[in-house]
Design an enzyme around this catalytic site. Structure first.
Site, PDB file in Angstrom:
ATOM      1  N   ASN A   1     -18.886 -11.809   2.924  1.00  0.00           N
ATOM      2  CA  ASN A   1     -18.023 -11.398   1.816  1.00  0.00           C
ATOM      3  C   ASN A   1     -16.622 -11.156   2.392  1.00  0.00           C
ATOM      4  O   ASN A   1     -16.387 -10.132   3.024  1.00  0.00           O
ATOM      5  CB  ASN A   1     -18.603 -10.128   1.171  1.00  0.00           C
ATOM      6  CG  ASN A   1     -17.742  -9.586   0.052  1.00  0.00           C
ATOM      7  OD1 ASN A   1     -16.744 -10.198  -0.331  1.00  0.00           O
ATOM      8  ND2 ASN A   1     -18.115  -8.432  -0.475  1.00  0.00           N
TER       9      ASN A   1
ATOM     10  N   LYS B   1     -13.938 -10.563   0.880  1.00  0.00           N
ATOM     11  CA  LYS B   1     -13.175  -9.571   0.093  1.00  0.00           C
ATOM     12  C   LYS B   1     -11.727 -10.038  -0.099  1.00  0.00           C
ATOM     13  O   LYS B   1     -11.489 -11.179  -0.412  1.00  0.00           O
ATOM     14  CB  LYS B   1     -13.289  -8.188   0.747  1.00  0.00           C
ATOM     15  CG  LYS B   1     -14.751  -7.778   0.970  1.00  0.00           C
ATOM     16  CD  LYS B   1     -14.923  -6.331   1.313  1.00  0.00           C
ATOM     17  CE  LYS B   1     -16.408  -6.032   1.503  1.00  0.00           C
ATOM     18  NZ  LYS B   1     -16.698  -4.635   1.768  1.00  0.00           N
TER      19      LYS B   1
ATOM     20  N   HIS C   1     -21.045  -5.823  -7.026  1.00  0.00           N
ATOM     21  CA  HIS C   1     -20.649  -5.240  -5.731  1.00  0.00           C
ATOM     22  C   HIS C   1     -20.090  -3.839  -5.948  1.00  0.00           C
ATOM     23  O   HIS C   1     -19.396  -3.576  -6.935  1.00  0.00           O
ATOM     24  CB  HIS C   1     -19.608  -6.130  -5.036  1.00  0.00           C
ATOM     25  CG  HIS C   1     -19.370  -5.683  -3.623  1.00  0.00           C
ATOM     26  ND1 HIS C   1     -18.491  -4.675  -3.319  1.00  0.00           N
ATOM     27  CD2 HIS C   1     -19.934  -6.070  -2.458  1.00  0.00           C
ATOM     28  CE1 HIS C   1     -18.525  -4.467  -2.004  1.00  0.00           C
ATOM     29  NE2 HIS C   1     -19.387  -5.312  -1.460  1.00  0.00           N
TER      30      HIS C   1
ATOM     31  N   GLU D   1     -27.094  -2.450  -0.915  1.00  0.00           N
ATOM     32  CA  GLU D   1     -25.931  -2.025  -0.137  1.00  0.00           C
ATOM     33  C   GLU D   1     -25.604  -0.577  -0.479  1.00  0.00           C
ATOM     34  O   GLU D   1     -24.915  -0.316  -1.485  1.00  0.00           O
ATOM     35  CB  GLU D   1     -24.721  -2.890  -0.491  1.00  0.00           C
ATOM     36  CG  GLU D   1     -24.898  -4.363  -0.219  1.00  0.00           C
ATOM     37  CD  GLU D   1     -23.549  -5.045  -0.029  1.00  0.00           C
ATOM     38  OE1 GLU D   1     -23.319  -5.568   1.059  1.00  0.00           O
ATOM     39  OE2 GLU D   1     -22.716  -5.010  -0.950  1.00  0.00           O
TER      40      GLU D   1
ATOM     41  N   GLY E   1     -18.386  -0.629   4.821  1.00  0.00           N
ATOM     42  CA  GLY E   1     -17.086  -0.479   5.461  1.00  0.00           C
ATOM     43  C   GLY E   1     -16.937   0.803   6.270  1.00  0.00           C
ATOM     44  O   GLY E   1     -15.857   1.098   6.769  1.00  0.00           O
TER      45      GLY E   1
ATOM     46  N   SER F   1     -22.110  -2.304   6.790  1.00  0.00           N
ATOM     47  CA  SER F   1     -21.838  -2.144   8.222  1.00  0.00           C
ATOM     48  C   SER F   1     -22.789  -2.930   9.126  1.00  0.00           C
ATOM     49  O   SER F   1     -23.131  -2.485  10.221  1.00  0.00           O
ATOM     50  CB  SER F   1     -21.827  -0.662   8.609  1.00  0.00           C
ATOM     51  OG  SER F   1     -20.742  -0.017   7.958  1.00  0.00           O
TER      52      SER F   1
HETATM   53  P1  PGA Z   1     -19.246  -4.112   5.334  1.00  0.00           P
HETATM   54  O1  PGA Z   1     -19.229  -4.601   3.822  1.00  0.00           O
HETATM   55  O2  PGA Z   1     -20.072  -5.106   6.120  1.00  0.00           O
HETATM   56  O3  PGA Z   1     -17.807  -4.088   5.753  1.00  0.00           O
HETATM   57  O4  PGA Z   1     -19.860  -2.764   5.342  1.00  0.00           O
HETATM   58  C1  PGA Z   1     -20.402  -5.081   3.221  1.00  0.00           C
HETATM   59  C2  PGA Z   1     -20.139  -5.482   1.800  1.00  0.00           C
HETATM   60  O5  PGA Z   1     -19.253  -4.889   1.165  1.00  0.00           O
HETATM   61  O6  PGA Z   1     -20.781  -6.382   1.267  1.00  0.00           O
END
Ligand code: PGA
Length: 238
Positions: free
Chosen positions: A6, A8, A88, A157, A163, A193
């Site tokens: 992802n 983003k 999400h 998630e 994050g 993460s």
């Molecule tokens: P992250 O994000 O790996 O930075 O924790 C995961 C996500 O938002 O799908």
């Protein structure tokens, strides 16, 4: 296994194209058989490649119309994109998408036979209230969603793990995934993460069919390291 990146609000159209070239080369060189999915920002959408499915991070539940700032399925059709991320946590919690909007998106894109990556997960205060509270919360997020939809992929998630650099523990993932699998027997990814240091452990857990990766996927070499780790994991068929 399914490994999804992802991106983003990162990457430009040009840098996303180089990113995809680098991931494609890696997949070909290492003969990767896992399903690789990349969700670039809307401005960098492009057709899927032989071994990389391109998905939309978001779209409104229309073909076209007056929805300033949004795109609909007409714009996705231009790139033959038939995969979408819905629910999400950043769209739920930062951009204020409620259960009704999310359900409408699900129903619309399911009617067009999209592959839907549907995200669920609890915020920290629910986690702190215990396992029962987590499952009640997650079940509510799934309420009204057609769990028998053939092209559904779920992603658990936990909001607090996204994050933050702190993934859920193996015990947390095992218990929540096992409970979700009792409700819905679809591929179930873990997200929050995931990085090279914990990918081997998380991806080996029972009930984990892959990962949805944010931060650690934004550089092609870091995403490829995780793809490589996943390749070496042999899991018994469930
Ligand atoms: P992250 O994000 O790996 O930075 O924790 C995961 C996500 O938002 O799908």
């Amino acid at each position: 296994m399914i490994l999804a990146a992802n991106l983003k609000t990162n990457h430009t159209r040009a840098s996303a194209a180089s990113y995809l070239d680098e991931v494609s080369d890696f997949i070909a060189k290492k003969e990767i058989a896992d399903q690789i999915v990349v969700f670039p920002p809307a401005t960098a959408l492009c057709p899927s490649r032989e071994k990389i499915t391109i998905g939309a991070q978001n779209a409104w539940s229309v073909e076209n119309g007056s929805f300033t700032g949004e795109i609909g399925s007409d714009q996705l059709d231009e790139f033959d994109v038939k995969t979408i991320l819905i629910g999400h946590s950043e769209r739920r919690h930062i951009l204020g998408e409620g259960l009704d909007i999310i359900k409408r998106k699900f129903d619309f894109f399911a009617s067009l036979e999209y592959e839907i990556f549907f995200c669920i997960g609890e915020p920290i205060e629910i986690k702190e209230a215990g396992f029962e509270a987590v499952m009640t919360y997650v079940e509510r997020q799934l309420d009204g969603i057609d769990l028998s939809y053939p092209s559904l992929v779920l992603a658990y998630e936990p909001v607090w793990a996204i994050g933050s650099g702190k993934a859920a523990t193996s015990d947390d993932i095992l218990s929540v995934h096992s409970a979700i699998k009792h409700i819905c027997d679809k591929p179930l990814l873990y997200g929050g993460s995931v990085k090279k240091e914990n990918a081997g452990n998380i991806l080996s857990l029972e009930g984990v069919d892959g990962a949805l990766i944010g931060t650690a996927s934004w550089q092609s070499d870091r995403f490829c390291e995780i793809i490589d780790i996943a390749k070496k994991i042999e899991k018994p068929k469930e």
